[in-house]
Design an enzyme around this catalytic site. Structure first.
Site, PDB file in Angstrom:
ATOM      1  N   GLU A 138     -64.511  22.441 -34.727  1.00  0.00           N
ATOM      2  CA  GLU A 138     -65.504  23.507 -34.540  1.00  0.00           C
ATOM      3  C   GLU A 138     -64.844  24.865 -34.340  1.00  0.00           C
ATOM      4  O   GLU A 138     -63.977  25.040 -33.473  1.00  0.00           O
ATOM      5  CB  GLU A 138     -66.404  23.159 -33.332  1.00  0.00           C
TER       6      GLU A 138
ATOM      7  N   SER B 194     -76.140  19.305 -28.224  1.00  0.00           N
ATOM      8  CA  SER B 194     -76.747  20.615 -28.516  1.00  0.00           C
ATOM      9  C   SER B 194     -78.245  20.571 -28.240  1.00  0.00           C
ATOM     10  O   SER B 194     -78.896  21.611 -28.184  1.00  0.00           O
ATOM     11  CB  SER B 194     -76.497  21.012 -29.976  1.00  0.00           C
TER      12      SER B 194
ATOM     13  N   GLU C  53     -65.611  15.050 -26.793  1.00  0.00           N
ATOM     14  CA  GLU C  53     -64.856  16.288 -26.984  1.00  0.00           C
ATOM     15  C   GLU C  53     -63.511  16.196 -26.268  1.00  0.00           C
ATOM     16  O   GLU C  53     -63.413  15.617 -25.187  1.00  0.00           O
ATOM     17  CB  GLU C  53     -65.646  17.468 -26.391  1.00  0.00           C
TER      18      GLU C  53
ATOM     19  N   LYS D 174     -69.495  10.228 -29.835  1.00  0.00           N
ATOM     20  CA  LYS D 174     -68.597  11.368 -30.032  1.00  0.00           C
ATOM     21  C   LYS D 174     -68.151  11.906 -28.677  1.00  0.00           C
ATOM     22  O   LYS D 174     -68.957  11.988 -27.752  1.00  0.00           O
ATOM     23  CB  LYS D 174     -69.288  12.469 -30.849  1.00  0.00           C
TER      24      LYS D 174
HETATM   25  O1  KIV Z   1     -73.819  18.860 -30.120  1.00  0.00           O
HETATM   26  C1  KIV Z   1     -73.715  19.136 -31.327  1.00  0.00           C
HETATM   27  O2  KIV Z   1     -74.688  19.384 -32.043  1.00  0.00           O
HETATM   28  C2  KIV Z   1     -72.378  19.158 -31.895  1.00  0.00           C
HETATM   29  C3  KIV Z   1     -72.218  19.740 -33.255  1.00  0.00           C
HETATM   30  C4  KIV Z   1     -72.284  21.202 -33.175  1.00  0.00           C
HETATM   31  C5  KIV Z   1     -70.974  19.280 -33.913  1.00  0.00           C
HETATM   32  O3  KIV Z   1     -71.457  18.742 -31.262  1.00  0.00           O
END
Ligand code: KIV
Length: 272
Positions: free
Chosen positions: A190, A53, A123, A121
């Site tokens: 999400e 983000s 997706e 992380k």
């Molecule tokens: O990139 C991010 O900040 C995220 C959150 C919204 C979970 O993936």
């Protein structure tokens, strides 16, 4: 061989698992810079996400897609330097893990080795399950991310809630089971209906971290810039403002400009 000294307060994936078992909610927020990470860690947050983000809030891009692996490594290193207790999770960028297992291992390995982050992380659901399994197998903890996955925004065509129809809800549910089986230590959910968030959270042993996924997720995450009220043109229902820093910051800037223009800053006391 020296054992890594574990301070009592240092959060690990096992601690998060134990929090779920105890029924204590897990807290997670984003950071991309040293000071924010330091404040979050000192406040007792359990998970700090260096989210892609940053493409939106730091770089001013429309989507998270342009963020590069190098940029994520740069920001994650800075965040990690400030953190003593929380788990630092780094987002893997669009196309850094989707091409194939080998490339994903190389890139996740780079992220961990060069930044010192505690986990990565990714997706997606079934199409990354084998990648997750192999990355976890070599010792890199993986957090999953299902529902409105921003790296797929061009496929979705909008930021609307995912899993509102039976078929997609079932797919997200099955993907969550598969990610758990593949070795994820937690999953971000999400913008999905609260009912689906509840169903997944009850079915999984690993914690779910919700963002617009209802109150029954095992933890909650928000983008820090959103919850601080710094982002003025983005206010989905799931964001709660805990401060109004956009207005306060602009007010401070205006006061400074006025003081300098009116020769009220600096004073003698503020000079050498
Ligand atoms: O990139 C991010 O900040 C995220 C959150 C919204 C979970 O993936």
């Amino acid at each position: 061989m020296t054992e890594k000294k574990e301070s009592l307060k240092h959060v690990t994936t096992k601690v998060l698992y134990a929090l779920k078992q105890k029924g204590e909610k897990i807290t997670m927020l984003t950071a991309y810079d040293f000071l924010t990470a330091k404040f979050l860690d000192a406040s007792g947050i359990e998970v700090i996400l260096v989210g892609d983000s940053l493409g939106n809030v730091i770089q001013g891009n429309e989507t998270t897609l342009p963020v590069s692996l190098e940029e994520m490594i740069y920001h994650t290193k800075i965040v990690k330097r400030a953190v003593k207790n929380a788990i630092v999770v780094a987002d893997m960028t669009f196309m850094s893990y989707q091409v194939g297992v080998k490339e994903a291992i190389t890139n996740c390995g780079r992220m961990m080795k060069e930044t010192g982050c505690d986990a990565v992380k990714m997706e997606g659901g079934d199409y990354i399950a084998e990648t997750v399994r192999r990355v976890v197998e070599i010792g890199i903890p993986v957090m999953g991310h299902l529902g409105l996955t921003p790296q797929s925004i061009n496929k979705f065509g909008s930021y609307k809630t995912r899993g509102t129809d039976k078929e997609e809800a079932e797919k997200i549910f099955k993907d969550s089971l598969l990610l758990e089986k593949s070795g994820c230590f937690a999953i971000v959910l999400e913008k999905i209906p609260a009912k689906l968030g509840t169903k997944i959270s009850r079915a999984l042993k690993i914690p779910t971290i919700g963002i617009g996924a209802g109150p029954d997720c095992d933890g909650q995450v928000l983008v820090t810039h959103d919850m601080l009220g710094l982002v003025e043109d983005f206010k989905p229902r799931f964001v709660r403002h805990y401060a109004n820093l956009a207005a306060e910051t602009k007010e401070a800037f205006k006061k400074y400009i006025k003081d300098v223009k009116e020769k009220k800053f600096p004073t003698k006391d503020e000079s050498y």
